[in-house]
Design an enzyme around this catalytic site. Structure first.
Site: not given
Length: 153
Positions: A110, A122
């Site tokens: 998350e 990411y």
């Protein structure tokens, strides 16, 4: 002519004696840091807690939870002075190897939508947005959502 040696990085298991270094980094870089109890609980639960060192100096850490064929990144942090130099990407890459070594086929995490640097990291590493957790993180105006990212390993 003298040779310039590249920094030597090391990823090793975290132990309780590392917590003062971990907490110094955690408290310096987050407005809502994990507590030392969160890290102690992660160690006690058997999560894969790792220290990331550069030339012997703690520069980051990670907490990875494993279940079945999945890995879930709970915390990845790089000290402020070391951010923006590629160490977060190197740490994430090494964590993917660790997760694969434990038999994980999927890697989840998350991230706050407001954390632009983490989102870039990411996405550059191939993670794809797969969901949303509403009101997941504490924030100045109450709560902030979490974007859920996944990566097949």
């Amino acid at each position: 002519m003298s040779a310039v040696l590249a920094p030597v990085t090391e990823l090793r298991p975290m132990v309780e004696a590392d917590l003062p270094s971990v907490m110094a980094i955690e408290n310096a870089i987050y407005p809502y840091p994990w507590t030392s109890g969160n890290f102690r609980d992660s160690l006690a639960a058997g999560y894969d807690c790792r220290m990331y060192l550069c030339d012997g100096e703690p520069i980051g850490y990670a907490v990875l939870m494993r279940a079945s064929d999945e890995a879930h990144l709970l915390n990845l942090s790089i000290a402020a002075d070391w951010q923006g130099k590629g160490y977060g990407g190197l740490l994430l890459q090494q964590l993917c190897v660790v997760a694969r070594g434990h038999g994980a086929r999927l890697f989840f995490l998350e991230v706050r939508p407001s954390n632009a640097a983490a989102l870039r990291l990411y996405e550059r590493r191939g993670f794809q947005r797969i969901g949303l957790r509403r009101d997941y993180y504490p924030a100045p105006a109450g709560r902030e959502d979490a974007l859920i990212f996944g990566l097949p390993l």
